[in-house]
Motif scaffolding. Sequence first.
Motif, short mmCIF file in Angstrom:
data_model
loop_
_atom_site.label_atom_id
_atom_site.label_comp_id
_atom_site.label_asym_id
_atom_site.label_seq_id
_atom_site.Cartn_x
_atom_site.Cartn_y
_atom_site.Cartn_z
N ALA A 194 0.95 -1.02 0.06
CA ALA A 194 -0.01 -0.17 -0.04
C ALA A 194 0.87 1.21 0.07
N LEU A 195 0.90 2.25 -1.16
CA LEU A 195 1.75 3.06 -1.13
C LEU A 195 1.06 4.22 -0.43
N ASN A 196 1.77 5.54 -0.46
CA ASN A 196 1.33 6.68 0.26
C ASN A 196 0.68 6.42 1.47
N CYS A 197 1.10 5.59 2.06
CA CYS A 197 0.57 5.02 3.47
C CYS A 197 1.56 5.04 4.76
N ASN A 198 1.68 6.39 5.21
CA ASN A 198 2.54 6.76 6.28
C ASN A 198 2.11 6.15 7.65
N VAL A 199 2.68 5.43 8.24
CA VAL A 199 2.57 4.77 9.67
C VAL A 199 2.97 5.90 10.89
N THR A 200 2.06 6.26 11.52
CA THR A 200 2.60 7.24 12.51
C THR A 200 2.44 6.82 14.08
N LEU A 201 1.78 5.63 14.32
CA LEU A 201 1.43 5.04 15.54
C LEU A 201 1.56 3.50 15.40
N VAL A 202 2.16 2.78 16.05
CA VAL A 202 2.00 1.37 16.46
C VAL A 202 1.60 1.24 17.87
N ASP A 203 0.23 0.71 17.91
CA ASP A 203 -0.33 0.61 19.45
C ASP A 203 -0.48 -1.07 19.62
N HIS A 204 0.85 -1.34 20.55
CA HIS A 204 0.72 -2.70 20.77
C HIS A 204 0.32 -2.82 22.26
N SER A 205 -0.82 -2.04 22.50
CA SER A 205 -1.05 -2.51 24.05
C SER A 205 -2.21 -3.55 24.22
N GLY A 206 -2.94 -3.51 23.22
CA GLY A 206 -4.12 -4.84 23.13
C GLY A 206 -3.69 -5.92 22.53
N LYS A 207 -4.66 -7.13 22.33
CA LYS A 207 -4.53 -8.23 21.81
C LYS A 207 -3.73 -8.16 20.47
N ARG A 208 -4.56 -7.26 19.66
CA ARG A 208 -4.27 -7.20 18.28
C ARG A 208 -3.26 -5.79 18.34
N ILE A 209 -2.44 -5.48 17.23
CA ILE A 209 -1.60 -4.40 17.12
C ILE A 209 -2.33 -3.48 16.30
N ARG A 210 -2.58 -2.15 16.68
CA ARG A 210 -3.25 -1.22 16.00
C ARG A 210 -2.24 -0.21 15.36
N LEU A 211 -2.42 0.14 13.91
CA LEU A 211 -1.57 0.78 13.13
C LEU A 211 -2.35 2.02 12.85
N GLU A 212 -1.88 3.07 13.21
CA GLU A 212 -2.56 4.54 12.50
C GLU A 212 -1.84 4.69 11.33
N THR A 213 -2.47 5.21 10.18
CA THR A 213 -1.65 5.51 9.00
C THR A 213 -2.28 6.50 8.20
N SER A 214 -1.77 7.11 7.55
CA SER A 214 -2.49 8.33 6.79
C SER A 214 -3.65 7.88 5.76
N ARG A 215 -3.81 6.52 5.48
CA ARG A 215 -4.79 5.93 4.82
C ARG A 215 -5.86 5.17 5.85
N GLY A 216 -5.71 5.59 6.94
CA GLY A 216 -6.76 4.84 7.78
C GLY A 216 -5.92 4.03 9.10
N THR A 217 -6.84 3.25 9.69
CA THR A 217 -6.33 2.23 10.80
C THR A 217 -6.37 0.87 10.43
N LEU A 218 -5.38 0.13 10.72
CA LEU A 218 -5.43 -1.34 10.40
C LEU A 218 -4.93 -1.98 11.68
N GLU A 219 -5.38 -3.30 11.89
CA GLU A 219 -4.83 -4.17 12.93
C GLU A 219 -4.22 -5.37 12.44
N ALA A 220 -3.14 -5.78 13.10
CA ALA A 220 -2.37 -6.82 12.58
C ALA A 220 -1.80 -7.63 13.82
N GLY A 221 -1.66 -8.85 13.55
CA GLY A 221 -1.15 -10.03 14.58
C GLY A 221 0.24 -9.69 14.86
#
Length: 418
Positions: A194-221
């Motif tokens: 995914a281009l033009n997708c700047n990640v600004t936050l890696v929130d690893h406080s929960g069961k899933r990791i939450r990534l805040e990006t310039s194109r929205g939020t994504l969760e990952a294992g």
Amino acid sequence: MSSLPSFVDIAVIGAGAAGLGAAHALKDSGLSAIVLEARDRLGGRAWTVQASPEVTFDVGCGWLHSADKNSFVTIAKQLNFEINTDLPPWGDRAFGDAFPESERKEFVRAIDEFYERIWEAAEQGEDAPAAGYLEPGNRWNPMIDAISTYVNGCELDQVSLLDMEAYEDTYFNWRVRAGYGTLIAAYGAPCPVALNCNVTLVDHSGKRIRLETSRGTLEAGAVIITVPTNLIADEAIRFSPALPVKLDAARGLPLGVDDKVTLALDGAEAFPIEGNLRGATMRTAMGTYHIRPFGQPCIDGFFGGRFARELEDAGDGAFAAQSIDEIAAFLGNDIRRKLRPLRESRWAHDPFARGSYSHALPGHAGDRALLAAPVDGRLFFAGEATSPNFFSTAHGARDSGERAAKEVLAALGELRSQ
């Protein structure tokens, strides 16, 4: 532009050589993966442009260093890229009389003796600034320091001697005729990015990791972070909870500055192909020049360290102006009308690089291993700065991405077996 998935098993941050190496290593795993890239292109600090109809120019990395151990050599062959194995121009192919052979021999002896002292000091296992091993009063010290600005991106006072000695140089340096950046972009073409997708936050406080990006939020294992150290050090990407050990390690491994310029050369046939031009200057603030790379009608210039930073800060066109002045000082004023600026890099001003490649500050040689270590079996780190022996290279980055992907797969495998 398609929207991001809401969840993937593995997110990779950065589509440079490391991120693409990770993506390739994950492709047959049966797990969903995506590479998130802030830029509008693949390759990161590897980038080839057509500077003019006749000149292909690597704005970033250009040499397949340690080519006999470089994983991109095999990849280039698989992708049918032509590899050039000519000797690099920084050997004996000096052009003009700016650096006479007798002085070149003196300089080579001085730098060889310096490297011998570094090796002996490293054997003792105590870290220190590499500058401490310059011979006091040696006339070649400023030029040895200039070489460090090309190799390390900084002067020797900022370089760990243990880290410098850990670098593995096999002295095979090859090139890709179509450009190293072109090769790495072709390597990355099949990867899910995914281009033009700047990640600004890696929130690893929960069961899933939450990534805040310039194109929205994504969760990952799991997440593989491959961005340059300066982005971690500057907290351009934030971690929640914070990761102070990673922050400290990144700050101990800053990116130095190396920049390049290419100048069109009229009447090029009068000049040697693959020639080298530099002066026996008694100063560190100097450029070195590659005449007619691949026989192209151009001269490439290279600048590093504090001098490169100053020229970047001076604005667009400063590298070209400095190069033309220096070349004219070597070859005479007539050459000015034959030279025309085409393209230059300014890596320290690139918001997604903030420099060229990493060096360990004195006392921080161990930070590469600290930066590379996984966190909680869910956050993994790659990039040239995490490579133990091939840092500052594209293949070191690629191999580190593959290593991180294997760590992810092992960790997820353990979770499934529990």
